[in-house]
Scaffold this motif. Structure first.
Motif, mmCIF file in Angstrom:
data_model
loop_
_atom_site.group_PDB
_atom_site.id
_atom_site.type_symbol
_atom_site.label_atom_id
_atom_site.label_comp_id
_atom_site.label_asym_id
_atom_site.label_seq_id
_atom_site.Cartn_x
_atom_site.Cartn_y
_atom_site.Cartn_z
ATOM 1 N N ARG A 12 0.797 -1.401 -0.048
ATOM 2 C CA ARG A 12 0.044 -0.093 0.043
ATOM 3 C C ARG A 12 0.941 1.343 -0.102
ATOM 4 O O ARG A 12 0.629 2.115 -0.566
ATOM 5 N N GLU A 13 1.987 1.222 0.550
ATOM 6 C CA GLU A 13 2.650 2.306 0.601
ATOM 7 C C GLU A 13 3.604 2.515 -0.201
ATOM 8 O O GLU A 13 4.708 1.518 -0.295
ATOM 9 N N LYS A 14 3.681 3.308 -1.060
ATOM 10 C CA LYS A 14 4.869 3.553 -2.384
ATOM 11 C C LYS A 14 5.372 4.849 -2.396
ATOM 12 O O LYS A 14 5.292 5.538 -3.076
ATOM 13 N N THR A 15 6.083 4.900 -1.150
ATOM 14 C CA THR A 15 6.780 6.274 -1.109
ATOM 15 C C THR A 15 8.068 6.546 -1.798
ATOM 16 O O THR A 15 9.078 7.483 -1.454
ATOM 17 N N GLY A 16 8.867 5.016 -1.614
ATOM 18 C CA GLY A 16 10.202 5.096 -2.416
ATOM 19 C C GLY A 16 10.514 3.679 -2.388
ATOM 20 O O GLY A 16 9.604 2.828 -2.329
ATOM 21 N N HIS A 17 11.646 3.440 -3.010
ATOM 22 C CA HIS A 17 12.044 1.825 -3.259
ATOM 23 C C HIS A 17 11.171 1.135 -4.170
ATOM 24 O O HIS A 17 10.721 -0.073 -4.009
ATOM 25 N N PHE A 18 10.596 1.821 -5.246
ATOM 26 C CA PHE A 18 9.626 1.082 -6.239
ATOM 27 C C PHE A 18 10.052 1.873 -7.603
ATOM 28 O O PHE A 18 10.690 2.634 -7.753
ATOM 29 N N SER A 19 9.525 0.891 -8.561
ATOM 30 C CA SER A 19 9.809 1.402 -9.892
ATOM 31 C C SER A 19 8.541 1.644 -10.752
ATOM 32 O O SER A 19 7.648 1.062 -10.502
ATOM 33 N N ILE A 20 8.688 2.354 -11.707
ATOM 34 C CA ILE A 20 7.468 2.590 -12.473
ATOM 35 C C ILE A 20 8.083 2.285 -13.965
ATOM 36 O O ILE A 20 9.098 3.071 -14.422
ATOM 37 N N MET A 21 7.372 1.630 -14.790
ATOM 38 C CA MET A 21 7.787 1.277 -16.117
ATOM 39 C C MET A 21 6.670 0.900 -16.856
ATOM 40 O O MET A 21 5.724 0.366 -16.640
ATOM 41 N N LEU A 22 6.891 1.025 -18.386
ATOM 42 C CA LEU A 22 6.040 0.749 -19.240
ATOM 43 C C LEU A 22 5.697 -0.731 -19.240
ATOM 44 O O LEU A 22 6.774 -1.400 -19.187
ATOM 45 N N ASN A 23 4.814 -1.114 -19.640
ATOM 46 C CA ASN A 23 4.371 -2.643 -19.438
ATOM 47 C C ASN A 23 4.723 -3.546 -20.853
ATOM 48 O O ASN A 23 4.657 -4.568 -21.005
ATOM 49 N N LEU A 45 17.548 0.545 -12.238
ATOM 50 C CA LEU A 45 18.844 1.138 -11.873
ATOM 51 C C LEU A 45 18.439 2.785 -12.411
ATOM 52 O O LEU A 45 17.761 3.169 -13.292
ATOM 53 N N PRO A 46 19.524 3.434 -11.833
ATOM 54 C CA PRO A 46 19.482 4.874 -12.182
ATOM 55 C C PRO A 46 19.762 5.204 -13.645
ATOM 56 O O PRO A 46 20.445 4.180 -14.130
ATOM 57 N N ASP A 47 19.287 6.186 -14.389
ATOM 58 C CA ASP A 47 19.383 6.577 -15.545
ATOM 59 C C ASP A 47 20.851 6.798 -16.078
ATOM 60 O O ASP A 47 21.228 6.256 -17.206
ATOM 61 N N ASP A 48 21.531 7.080 -14.938
ATOM 62 C CA ASP A 48 23.199 7.214 -15.504
ATOM 63 C C ASP A 48 24.171 5.609 -15.165
ATOM 64 O O ASP A 48 25.243 6.140 -15.375
ATOM 65 N N TRP A 49 23.385 4.909 -14.610
ATOM 66 C CA TRP A 49 24.266 3.661 -14.402
ATOM 67 C C TRP A 49 24.672 3.077 -15.815
ATOM 68 O O TRP A 49 24.411 3.163 -16.835
ATOM 69 N N ILE A 50 25.990 2.829 -15.596
ATOM 70 C CA ILE A 50 26.636 1.993 -16.659
ATOM 71 C C ILE A 50 26.572 0.525 -16.695
ATOM 72 O O ILE A 50 26.778 -0.030 -15.583
ATOM 73 N N ILE A 51 26.146 0.111 -17.660
ATOM 74 C CA ILE A 51 25.764 -1.318 -17.767
ATOM 75 C C ILE A 51 26.915 -2.248 -18.196
ATOM 76 O O ILE A 51 27.641 -1.941 -19.234
ATOM 77 N N TYR A 52 27.449 -3.142 -17.400
ATOM 78 C CA TYR A 52 28.433 -3.946 -17.555
ATOM 79 C C TYR A 52 27.929 -5.353 -17.690
ATOM 80 O O TYR A 52 27.450 -5.877 -16.657
#
Length: 103
Positions: A12-23, A45-52
């Motif tokens: 019920r509580e979505k004040t942090g530590h959750f993600s929103i993305m397209l289906n 992951l954050p937008d500036d994350w470098i994917i290895y």
């Protein structure tokens, strides 16, 4: 059994530590469950994350080969694009870009 009630229990509580993305990717019948899971993880992951690609198996119980297959599946579908990175005119690695949507 006219109304079985909710079969999905949500926090019920979505004040942090959750993600929103397209289906889009998660509901695509052309992607495996494994590719969908990797996509969902990468989207957290954050937008500036470098994917290895070599680091990804450390973040799940999947091995190197299964992670590579899921990664390759996302590339083939167009959700991940690889670009050669050059520095001073020399090859300096590959930069991976994750796209939330391919439409």
């Amino acid at each position: 059994m006219d109304n079985m009630g909710s079969t999905i229990i949500r926090s019920r509580e979505k004040t942090g530590h959750f993600s929103i993305m397209l289906n889009e990717a998660l509901q695509s019948p052309s992607l495996s469950w494994q590719a969908k899971g990797l996509y969902a993880y990468l989207m957290t992951l954050p937008d500036d994350w470098i994917i290895y690609q070599s680091e990804l198996p450390r973040h799940s119980t999947n091995g190197i080969q299964s992670t590579r297959r899921a990664f390759a599946e996302l590339q083939k579908a167009g959700y991940i694009k690889a670009t050669s990175h050059r520095q001073n005119g020399r090859f300096a690695g590959i930069v991976y870009t994750l796209y939330e949507s391919i439409n």
